[in-house]
Design an enzyme around this catalytic site. Structure first.
Site, mmCIF file in Angstrom:
data_model
loop_
_atom_site.group_PDB
_atom_site.id
_atom_site.type_symbol
_atom_site.label_atom_id
_atom_site.label_comp_id
_atom_site.label_asym_id
_atom_site.label_seq_id
_atom_site.Cartn_x
_atom_site.Cartn_y
_atom_site.Cartn_z
ATOM 1 N N ASN C 148 1.815 -11.517 -6.797
ATOM 2 C CA ASN C 148 1.991 -12.619 -5.241
ATOM 3 C C ASN C 148 1.309 -13.246 -4.524
ATOM 4 O O ASN C 148 1.663 -13.833 -3.835
ATOM 5 C CB ASN C 148 1.875 -10.906 -4.178
ATOM 6 C CG ASN C 148 0.822 -9.990 -4.555
ATOM 7 O OD1 ASN C 148 0.412 -9.274 -5.505
ATOM 8 N ND2 ASN C 148 0.161 -9.676 -3.695
ATOM 9 N N THR C 234 16.014 11.866 5.330
ATOM 10 C CA THR C 234 17.166 10.761 5.575
ATOM 11 C C THR C 234 17.743 9.605 5.390
ATOM 12 O O THR C 234 16.500 8.742 5.954
ATOM 13 C CB THR C 234 18.086 11.251 6.961
ATOM 14 O OG1 THR C 234 17.905 12.722 7.682
ATOM 15 C CG2 THR C 234 19.280 11.494 7.896
ATOM 16 N N CYS C 322 -12.049 -14.199 5.213
ATOM 17 C CA CYS C 322 -12.067 -14.357 6.671
ATOM 18 C C CYS C 322 -10.437 -14.231 7.453
ATOM 19 O O CYS C 322 -10.598 -13.984 8.471
ATOM 20 C CB CYS C 322 -13.025 -15.991 7.217
ATOM 21 S SG CYS C 322 -14.021 -16.277 6.663
HETATM 22 C C1 LIG Z 1 3.723 -7.680 -5.667
HETATM 23 C C2 LIG Z 1 4.109 -6.479 -4.496
HETATM 24 N N1 LIG Z 1 3.997 -5.295 -4.642
HETATM 25 C C3 LIG Z 1 4.133 -4.419 -3.423
HETATM 26 C C4 LIG Z 1 4.168 -5.008 -2.518
HETATM 27 C C5 LIG Z 1 4.387 -4.133 -0.948
HETATM 28 O O1 LIG Z 1 6.279 -4.014 -0.806
HETATM 29 P P1 LIG Z 1 6.238 -3.760 0.762
HETATM 30 O O2 LIG Z 1 5.688 -4.219 1.778
HETATM 31 O O3 LIG Z 1 7.862 -3.455 0.840
HETATM 32 O O4 LIG Z 1 5.486 -2.178 0.715
HETATM 33 C C6 LIG Z 1 3.892 -6.374 -2.058
HETATM 34 C C7 LIG Z 1 4.571 -6.921 -1.102
HETATM 35 O O5 LIG Z 1 3.764 -6.464 0.416
HETATM 36 C C8 LIG Z 1 4.013 -7.451 -3.465
HETATM 37 O O6 LIG Z 1 4.319 -8.860 -3.673
HETATM 38 C C1 LIG Z 2 12.892 20.066 11.841
HETATM 39 C C2 LIG Z 2 13.228 19.127 10.210
HETATM 40 N N1 LIG Z 2 12.086 18.410 10.242
HETATM 41 C C3 LIG Z 2 12.185 17.634 8.973
HETATM 42 C C4 LIG Z 2 12.972 16.641 9.079
HETATM 43 C C5 LIG Z 2 13.012 15.302 8.278
HETATM 44 O O1 LIG Z 2 13.041 14.422 8.860
HETATM 45 P P1 LIG Z 2 13.580 12.948 8.217
HETATM 46 O O2 LIG Z 2 15.190 13.316 7.984
HETATM 47 O O3 LIG Z 2 13.211 11.493 9.218
HETATM 48 O O4 LIG Z 2 12.330 12.891 6.858
HETATM 49 C C6 LIG Z 2 14.422 16.750 9.421
HETATM 50 C C7 LIG Z 2 15.156 16.275 9.759
HETATM 51 O O5 LIG Z 2 15.806 16.103 8.202
HETATM 52 C C8 LIG Z 2 14.214 18.326 10.448
HETATM 53 O O6 LIG Z 2 14.845 19.007 11.207
HETATM 54 S S1 FES Z 3 -15.225 -14.431 9.194
HETATM 55 FE FE1 FES Z 3 -15.175 -15.427 7.720
HETATM 56 S S2 FES Z 3 -16.790 -17.671 8.824
HETATM 57 FE FE2 FES Z 3 -15.799 -15.513 10.443
#
Ligand SMILES: Cc1ncc(COP(=O)(O)O)c(C=O)c1O
Ligand SMILES: Cc1ncc(COP(=O)(O)O)c(C=O)c1O
Ligand code: FES
Ligand code: FES
Lengths: 123, 383, 383
Positions: C148, C234, C322
């Site tokens: 990346n 979900t 930085c």
């Molecule tokens: C090479 C690589 N792997 C993983 C990720 C993580 O993906 P996400 O931001 O969808 O969690 C990124 C980007 O942030 C990436 O460039």
């Molecule tokens: C009590 C409870 N906990 C957890 C979940 C999971 O949430 P989510 O579907 O956002 O992963 C649900 C619903 O599916 C729920 O009713």
């Molecule tokens: S954070 Fe690197 S010079 Fe300021």
């Protein structure tokens, strides 16, 4: 659950769903603890299934397969009826979701149990 | 008529409008330095403040996740991987959501010990059972606030008091209660509290974990260090913005909605129990959410009831095994000590504030007719 | 002009249009039985098919997650928690994304051993180093496809061959390559491959993990059993629908975009290296993504360069310490063996297919002027 139109039709408009008081073969299969219990009633004359009905406690597929098997079996000889497999029932319904295939087992087993019961009654 | 708001809800118009600009205009990555990125960062900060306000927390105690399930997993595994050296015992209930239950089962496979508190027939634990279960090894108590199938509410405040006294971390899953009844992290005495956006008219795929200041967790998703290192991954900015708005709306309308929902709920409940023979309410009649009812009807199977109701335009759910992909009956209903056959005959309806417009009598009649039709076909119905 | 498409991208118009109905109209939970739920289920199935098509996989090998970071965490922890009894050794590179690197560091704290393969000055590992690193204890190889920060591409096919011969699970992070160059799971010989939606003009908060049939993982998020039990919660239906559409578009336009991007990239690269004194390209000049360039300019600091460019309307990024919240310089640039001072003078630009319309000469002049201005102020610049 993605049921075919035919499953939904047989579920919503079940054929031959009633208790048969004058049946000469009755078979009950399934286990209500698992959510299914099916009773098939048959009236046999001259080795032919003249009348057939069911009572089912179960899911949409269980009710639809019960209904379908009564349509398939009516008018058949006992030998022919014994050959009806779960796949025949599922096929006639344009298929069942994979997790529901066992419900069509139930219908075929229920019919078999009813025929066996008829044989026992008429030995 | 959609009566399955415990499963998921419709995104509200205001929420969707608030999210919209963050897909194509304000699409910056909040971790970047330039203005586009800083705008996204500001949007996150505002959402965090809104979520915090809604549960009486500080914004720095809110950590965004991908939903309720992730929040539960993060809370539990986060504590346990941090404290495994201190002890290996966890206390929970028999009726937790799978996001908690299966997480604990996984931990059991890693040699943690889990005590499942019984809930009795009303679906509520007893504080004395909790007190007895605590050992020197206990590192976490996880008890849900409101149950998603029954709607019953656990005594979180009291549990929290016990946990505090003993110095044990306490997590609660408030996914179902949030937006329905007051959820105040201070009053509830919790260290961790899970929320989900799509249950309160926010978008799917977003949630939050409240982590009380000073509570230390191991991250579940390691990586770029977002969410102060507790939850890595580029932030779902539009989702979080929508969730923030949904929290604000839910908090503003809480009292009003509570009144409305309770009154419709009671009307439905009375009419169903009075009209339909051998119909019962599952779970405590009083200590329950204003929007959720769970009935059981003798001698019928839930999936077929759901299908008949759907054909008449009512969407609801059931705890019957036949309705689940695993063909396993609801462990929650089973925990109430119900006859297994009765577990299959359950119907859950869950209302949204919009539900007020619907015709309760038509609904009750439809249920009554459908139940009667299925009973006619049922070999178990002998009346 | 937005030149930071490796950080995140704008959701494309087609993608947003495709997502829209799933917020307020088709808002059903895919696990429910009635029609509203089944429509959501169908939308998931279609998206799964589109993702699968884009990487030559089968739809049942695609598991949706909340993003690239979660996919990496799931792949690595999933394998490791399943196979910990078989061995405790993992092989990776020095330049992995933090989603991989920090996950492995966490596993080191649990007594796993990790070998970090060197990448030399061109930013690419050597197969012989890999072969030497493998032991009987090795349970996982995790090597990213495209980096990346540098844009360099690793020899995944060959690594995959070695892994197959030895029967070792092989994960690759294809977050940056997907949509830019061909990503074909069959040709690449991988068992696991991570994707992220927001890098290819899809929405944030969605991703996927390809899991080759027969590869067994422990879930990262336990719960309700969605995604065949591998990823509970979900499903983020609108997000997944958008991701599916973005995959379809990316696959359809891959060759066309590749041509365009490569030609602009080469033009920028030539002009910058020819115009600005003491400017260098970081990472291999050939084995690189068509959309990514990473330069270093002697004697200046990256954050200040970024700010000057932003003021002129160009958004880009840097590996300077930085610019990061941790004040830690880019470990990726450090791994190339660069002088630490040079690491601070880096500039990453990453193009999107839309970038073609921009005025390369104006951009190069702006960079040249900005670099010159900063050098005037710099005590390190003595020319
Ligand atoms: C090479 C690589 N792997 C993983 C990720 C993580 O993906 P996400 O931001 O969808 O969690 C990124 C980007 O942030 C990436 O460039
Ligand atoms: C009590 C409870 N906990 C957890 C979940 C999971 O949430 P989510 O579907 O956002 O992963 C649900 C619903 O599916 C729920 O009713
Ligand atoms: S954070 Fe690197 S010079 Fe300021
Ligand atoms: S009767 Fe249980 S699945 Fe059909």
């Amino acid at each position: 659950m993605d049921y075919s139109e035919k499953v939904m039709d047989h579920f919503a408009n079940p054929r031959n769903s009633r208790k048969m008081e004058d049946a000469n073969g009755v078979g009950t299969v399934g286990n209500p603890t698992c959510g299914d219990l099916m009773t098939i009633y048959i009236k046999v004359e001259d080795n032919i299934i003249k009348d057939i009905s069911f009572q089912t406690f179960g899911c949409g597929a269980a009710i639809a397969t019960s209904s379908m098997i009564t349509e398939i079996a009516v008018g058949k000889t006992l030998e022919e009826a014994l050959k009806i497999s779960r796949n025949d029932v599922a096929e006639e319904l344009d298929g069942l979701p994979p997790v529901k295939m066992h419900c069509s087992n139930l219908a075929a087993d229920g019919l078999q149990a009813a025929i066996e019961n008829y044989y026992e009654n008429n030995q | 008529m959609y009566l399955d708001n415990s499963a998921t809800t419709q995104v509200s118009k205001e929420v969707f409008e608030e999210m919209k600009p963050y897909f194509r205009e304000e699409f910056g990555n909040p971790s970047t330095l330039y203005k586009l990125g800083r705008e996204s960062k500001k949007a996150l900060d505002q959402a965090r403040q809104r979520v915090a306000n809604a549960i009486n927390a500080k914004p720095e105690e809110i950590y965004f996740t991908s939903g309720g399930s992730e929040s539960d997993n993060l809370a539990i595994k986060g504590i346990v991987f941090k404290l495994a050296k201190k002890g290996k015992h966890i206390i929970t209930t028999e009726i937790e959501h799978p996001a908690v239950k299966r997480t604990l089962q996984f931990l059991e496979s890693l040699d943690f010990k889990v005590t499942y508190l019984p809930v009795y027939e009303n679906g509520i634990i007893k504080i004395d059972d909790l007190k007895e279960a605590i050992t020197d090894e206990t590192i976490l108590i996880s008890v849900m606030h409101g149950n998603n199938e029954l709607g019953t509410i656990q005594p979180i405040e009291e549990i929290g008091k016990v946990a505090r006294e003993k110095g044990i971390n306490f997590h609660t899953d408030a996914v179902q209660t949030f937006g329905k009844i007051e959820v105040d992290v201070e009053k509830l005495n919790v260290d961790l509290l899970a929320l989900s956006s799509h249950k309160i008219n926010g978008p799917k795929g977003v949630g939050a974990l409240y982590i009380k200041k000073g509570t230390r967790l191991e991250p579940l998703i390691h990586g770029g260090g977002q969410e102060k290192g507790i939850r890595s991954g580029t932030e779902n900015v539009p989702g979080i913005v929508g969730f923030g708005k949904a929290c604000e709306l839910a908090a503003d309308q809480l009292d009003e909605h509570y009144e409305k929902l309770t009154s419709i709920r009671n009307e439905i409940s009375d009419k169903i129990l009075n009209t339909i023979p051998e119909a019962y309410l599952n779970g405590d009649a009083e200590k329950r959410l204003p929007n959720l009812l769970n009935f059981r009807f003798k001698a019928i199977e839930g999936e077929s009831l759901i299908l008949l109701l759907d054909a008449k335009g009512y969407q609801a759910s059931t705890g019957s095994a036949c309705s689940s992909n695993t063909l396993e009956a609801s462990p929650v209903l089973t925990a109430l000590g119900l006859d297994p056959v009765d577990v299959h005959g359950s119907l859950r309806i869950s209302l949204a504030p919009e539900s007020e417009e619907f015709d309760v009598d038509d609904f009750v009649n439809t249920v009554a007719e459908s139940v009667a039709r299925l009973r006619e076909m049922s070999p178990l119905w002998n009346q």
